[in-house]
Design a protein around this motif. Structure first.
Motif, PDB file in Angstrom:
ATOM      1  N   CYS A 271      39.577  44.903  34.683  1.00 20.30           N
ATOM      2  CA  CYS A 271      40.681  43.965  34.898  1.00 20.30           C
ATOM      3  C   CYS A 271      41.522  43.841  33.630  1.00 20.30           C
ATOM      4  O   CYS A 271      40.995  43.685  32.527  1.00 20.30           O
ATOM      5  CB  CYS A 271      40.132  42.601  35.297  1.00 20.30           C
ATOM      6  N   ALA A 272      42.841  43.896  33.766  1.00 15.91           N
ATOM      7  CA  ALA A 272      43.737  43.861  32.612  1.00 15.91           C
ATOM      8  C   ALA A 272      43.869  42.469  32.024  1.00 15.91           C
ATOM      9  O   ALA A 272      44.294  42.322  30.882  1.00 15.91           O
ATOM     10  CB  ALA A 272      45.121  44.381  33.016  1.00 15.91           C
ATOM     11  N   ARG A 273      43.520  41.443  32.788  1.00 15.90           N
ATOM     12  CA  ARG A 273      43.573  40.067  32.280  1.00 15.90           C
ATOM     13  C   ARG A 273      42.160  39.522  32.218  1.00 15.90           C
ATOM     14  O   ARG A 273      41.422  39.582  33.201  1.00 15.90           O
ATOM     15  CB  ARG A 273      44.445  39.182  33.174  1.00 15.90           C
ATOM     16  N   HIS A 274      41.783  38.963  31.066  1.00 18.94           N
ATOM     17  CA  HIS A 274      40.457  38.384  30.918  1.00 18.94           C
ATOM     18  C   HIS A 274      40.468  36.878  31.183  1.00 18.94           C
ATOM     19  O   HIS A 274      39.502  36.343  31.693  1.00 18.94           O
ATOM     20  CB  HIS A 274      39.901  38.654  29.523  1.00 18.94           C
ATOM     21  N   GLY A 275      41.535  36.220  30.802  1.00 19.37           N
ATOM     22  CA  GLY A 275      41.654  34.786  31.047  1.00 19.37           C
ATOM     23  C   GLY A 275      42.294  34.535  32.393  1.00 19.37           C
ATOM     24  O   GLY A 275      43.520  34.429  32.496  1.00 19.37           O
ATOM     25  N   VAL A 276      41.488  34.427  33.444  1.00 20.40           N
ATOM     26  CA  VAL A 276      42.031  34.340  34.806  1.00 20.40           C
ATOM     27  C   VAL A 276      42.026  32.925  35.360  1.00 20.40           C
ATOM     28  O   VAL A 276      42.636  32.675  36.407  1.00 20.40           O
ATOM     29  CB  VAL A 276      41.245  35.266  35.764  1.00 20.40           C
ATOM     30  N   ALA A 285      47.049  40.118  27.807  1.00 19.64           N
ATOM     31  CA  ALA A 285      47.523  40.350  29.168  1.00 19.64           C
ATOM     32  C   ALA A 285      49.034  40.185  29.245  1.00 19.64           C
ATOM     33  O   ALA A 285      49.718  40.933  29.967  1.00 19.64           O
ATOM     34  CB  ALA A 285      46.836  39.388  30.133  1.00 19.64           C
ATOM     35  N   ARG A 286      49.585  39.235  28.497  1.00 21.22           N
ATOM     36  CA  ARG A 286      51.037  39.042  28.498  1.00 21.22           C
ATOM     37  C   ARG A 286      51.738  40.243  27.885  1.00 21.22           C
ATOM     38  O   ARG A 286      52.807  40.657  28.385  1.00 21.22           O
ATOM     39  CB  ARG A 286      51.383  37.771  27.714  1.00 21.22           C
ATOM     40  N   VAL A 287      51.167  40.839  26.843  1.00 25.84           N
ATOM     41  CA  VAL A 287      51.749  42.041  26.248  1.00 25.84           C
ATOM     42  C   VAL A 287      51.726  43.197  27.253  1.00 25.84           C
ATOM     43  O   VAL A 287      52.702  43.936  27.393  1.00 25.84           O
ATOM     44  CB  VAL A 287      50.993  42.418  24.961  1.00 25.84           C
ATOM     45  N   ILE A 288      50.628  43.354  27.978  1.00 26.17           N
ATOM     46  CA  ILE A 288      50.555  44.393  29.013  1.00 26.17           C
ATOM     47  C   ILE A 288      51.610  44.139  30.082  1.00 26.17           C
ATOM     48  O   ILE A 288      52.246  45.077  30.587  1.00 26.17           O
ATOM     49  CB  ILE A 288      49.140  44.443  29.629  1.00 26.17           C
ATOM     50  N   TRP A 289      51.817  42.874  30.423  1.00 31.02           N
ATOM     51  CA  TRP A 289      52.839  42.508  31.405  1.00 31.02           C
ATOM     52  C   TRP A 289      54.220  42.954  30.929  1.00 31.02           C
ATOM     53  O   TRP A 289      55.005  43.505  31.709  1.00 31.02           O
ATOM     54  CB  TRP A 289      52.802  41.000  31.624  1.00 31.02           C
ATOM     55  N   PHE A 290      54.526  42.732  29.647  1.00 35.76           N
ATOM     56  CA  PHE A 290      55.803  43.187  29.097  1.00 35.76           C
ATOM     57  C   PHE A 290      55.906  44.707  29.147  1.00 35.76           C
ATOM     58  O   PHE A 290      56.960  45.256  29.497  1.00 35.76           O
ATOM     59  CB  PHE A 290      55.973  42.693  27.657  1.00 35.76           C
ATOM     60  N   PHE A 291      54.842  45.405  28.798  1.00 35.02           N
ATOM     61  CA  PHE A 291      54.861  46.870  28.871  1.00 35.02           C
ATOM     62  C   PHE A 291      55.165  47.334  30.289  1.00 35.02           C
ATOM     63  O   PHE A 291      55.917  48.290  30.496  1.00 35.02           O
ATOM     64  CB  PHE A 291      53.500  47.433  28.431  1.00 35.02           C
ATOM     65  N   PRO A 303      44.248  40.966  38.092  1.00 38.42           N
ATOM     66  CA  PRO A 303      43.192  40.330  38.880  1.00 38.42           C
ATOM     67  C   PRO A 303      43.643  40.056  40.310  1.00 38.42           C
ATOM     68  O   PRO A 303      44.789  39.678  40.554  1.00 38.42           O
ATOM     69  CB  PRO A 303      42.918  39.027  38.119  1.00 38.42           C
ATOM     70  N   VAL A 304      42.751  40.274  41.246  1.00 41.66           N
ATOM     71  CA  VAL A 304      42.986  39.991  42.660  1.00 41.66           C
ATOM     72  C   VAL A 304      42.173  38.757  43.024  1.00 41.66           C
ATOM     73  O   VAL A 304      40.981  38.686  42.710  1.00 41.66           O
ATOM     74  CB  VAL A 304      42.573  41.193  43.542  1.00 41.66           C
ATOM     75  N   ALA A 305      42.820  37.793  43.655  1.00 41.37           N
ATOM     76  CA  ALA A 305      42.175  36.504  43.918  1.00 41.37           C
ATOM     77  C   ALA A 305      40.840  36.654  44.634  1.00 41.37           C
ATOM     78  O   ALA A 305      39.857  35.988  44.286  1.00 41.37           O
ATOM     79  CB  ALA A 305      43.119  35.619  44.738  1.00 41.37           C
ATOM     80  N   GLU A 306      40.791  37.541  45.610  1.00 47.26           N
ATOM     81  CA  GLU A 306      39.555  37.712  46.376  1.00 47.26           C
ATOM     82  C   GLU A 306      38.422  38.244  45.489  1.00 47.26           C
ATOM     83  O   GLU A 306      37.271  37.811  45.606  1.00 47.26           O
ATOM     84  CB  GLU A 306      39.790  38.659  47.555  1.00 47.26           C
ATOM     85  N   ARG A 307      38.753  39.187  44.615  1.00 47.33           N
ATOM     86  CA  ARG A 307      37.748  39.755  43.715  1.00 47.33           C
ATOM     87  C   ARG A 307      37.259  38.709  42.715  1.00 47.33           C
ATOM     88  O   ARG A 307      36.069  38.627  42.404  1.00 47.33           O
ATOM     89  CB  ARG A 307      38.322  40.962  42.966  1.00 47.33           C
ATOM     90  N   VAL A 308      38.209  37.906  42.207  1.00 44.94           N
ATOM     91  CA  VAL A 308      37.840  36.859  41.254  1.00 44.94           C
ATOM     92  C   VAL A 308      36.899  35.860  41.909  1.00 44.94           C
ATOM     93  O   VAL A 308      35.848  35.498  41.349  1.00 44.94           O
ATOM     94  CB  VAL A 308      39.092  36.159  40.700  1.00 44.94           C
ATOM     95  N   GLU A 309      37.245  35.398  43.092  1.00 42.07           N
ATOM     96  CA  GLU A 309      36.415  34.410  43.773  1.00 42.07           C
ATOM     97  C   GLU A 309      35.058  34.979  44.149  1.00 42.07           C
ATOM     98  O   GLU A 309      34.042  34.267  44.128  1.00 42.07           O
ATOM     99  CB  GLU A 309      37.132  33.885  45.017  1.00 42.07           C
ATOM    100  N   ALA A 310      35.008  36.258  44.485  1.00 46.06           N
ATOM    101  CA  ALA A 310      33.733  36.886  44.843  1.00 46.06           C
ATOM    102  C   ALA A 310      32.770  36.926  43.671  1.00 46.06           C
ATOM    103  O   ALA A 310      31.549  36.995  43.871  1.00 46.06           O
ATOM    104  CB  ALA A 310      33.975  38.299  45.372  1.00 46.06           C
ATOM    105  N   ARG A 311      33.319  36.877  42.466  1.00 47.06           N
ATOM    106  CA  ARG A 311      32.488  36.926  41.271  1.00 47.06           C
ATOM    107  C   ARG A 311      32.172  35.546  40.704  1.00 47.06           C
ATOM    108  O   ARG A 311      31.450  35.438  39.715  1.00 47.06           O
ATOM    109  CB  ARG A 311      33.177  37.785  40.193  1.00 47.06           C
ATOM    110  N   ARG A 312      32.709  34.493  41.311  1.00 48.11           N
ATOM    111  CA  ARG A 312      32.438  33.144  40.816  1.00 48.11           C
ATOM    112  C   ARG A 312      31.009  32.734  41.079  1.00 48.11           C
ATOM    113  O   ARG A 312      30.425  33.021  42.133  1.00 48.11           O
ATOM    114  CB  ARG A 312      33.383  32.126  41.484  1.00 48.11           C
TER     115      ARG A 312
END
Length: 318
Positions: A271-276, A285-291, A303-312
């Protein structure tokens, strides 16, 4: 639930790989010098600043080199080269490899090989830098934290690069940057002094720039990065399921450019963002967003919401 490593760097059994050359005594001494000298600069930084040996030009140079080399590690060495969280164009790829090398944490291929091995064996036998390697008692954990923070780098046995980073070793651009590490290291050390001296047209400007933008910057970035290996695997909140003891340490988030949101990273490594979660600042993640917005990066693994929630973890829901 930890995602398996992506195919480009899937690894074989250690016994099937030709071992790397051992770290020589001379290399260990040099490594010690690059650890101890910047650390000593960190210790005297406050009295030096209090004594007036810090100007606004030093602050500018410190921030410029800290952000460039730090993002080179987090966005480049870690999220791209190690985990393939996005695909950069060729120019950005080379720039990230050079920027990460400025942090003086080793050549890009060596760094990636070590980190991929860490993920394969995270907090188990074979992990290069787990703080739990000696046990769970207070004394064992204290010893393990010191080892995970920096002593692991002195291990004569080196991670096999052909096993853990074969994709990077086949990339001519990265091989050139890897071999150019001594020159990049020299610029990282002496570049700030050269710029500071020319900017102020004085030897004093060169000296203060070297102290703040070279020694203090390198020392701070070293210990922030190493804290992810040590502190973030010993303490912190664990809202996501992972097979190790990776945790989120909020007070390291800004200095580490978002790397200390470490629990989600080990639950979903690509996942490109660690702070979800809400309020989790992740400047990498913000720098990657600019790129991505500028067209320099594509296929970003947001991050995909379903994947994040599945890992909670169940008791963190709601």
């Amino acid at each position: 639930m930890t995602q398996a490593p992506p195919a480009p760097y899937d690894v074989a059994a250690d016994s099937q790989v030709v071992p790397e050359k051992r770290l020589t005594l001379a290399a260990q001494i040099a490594l010690g010098a690059f650890i101890v000298v910047p650390f000593l600069a960190l210790l005297v930084a406050v009295p030096m600043a209090w004594g007036g040996w810090l100007g606004w030009k030093d602050v500018v140079l410190f921030l410029a080199f800290y952000m460039t080399s730090g993002m080179g590690i987090t966005v480049g060495f870690h999220r791209y080269f190690t985990h393939k969280s996005f695909k950069p164009n060729r120019g950005l790829k080379i720039a990230l490899a050079i920027a990460g090398s400025l942090a003086i944490q080793g050549p890009v291929i060596r760094w990636v090989a070590d980190h991929r091995k860490h993920h394969k064996f995270s907090d188990r036998d074979g992990d290069p830098h787990s703080p739990w390697r000696y046990g769970t008692s207070v004394g064992a954990l204290t010893r393990g934290l010191v080892y995970a923070h920096m002593l692991w780098m002195f291990n004569p046995e080196q991670t096999p690069r052909r096993q853990y980073a074969p994709d990077l070793m086949k990339d001519p651009d990265l091989v050139k940057v890897d071999k150019a590490f001594p020159a990049i290291l020299a610029f990282s050390l002496l570049g700030p002094a050269l710029i500071g001296g020319l900017w102020s047209m004085s030897w004093t400007g060169a000296a203060t720039a070297f102290f703040w933008a070279s020694l203090v910057r390198i020392g701070l970035l070293h210990h922030v990065t190493w804290s992810i290996n040590s502190i973030c695997h010993a303490v912190g909140q664990r809202p996501f399921k992972s097979r190790d003891k990776s945790g989120n340490v909020w007070w390291l988030a800004l200095l580490s450019h978002g790397e200390s949101w470490h629990n989600l990273h080990h639950a979903d490594p690509t996942c490109a963002r660690h702070g979800v979660l809400p309020g989790q600042i992740d400047t990498s993640a913000r720098v990657i967003w600019f790129f991505e917005k500028f067209g320099w990066a594509r296929e970003v693994r947001w991050p995909v919401a379903e994947r994040v929630e599945a890992r909670r973890v169940a008791d963190t829901l709601g």
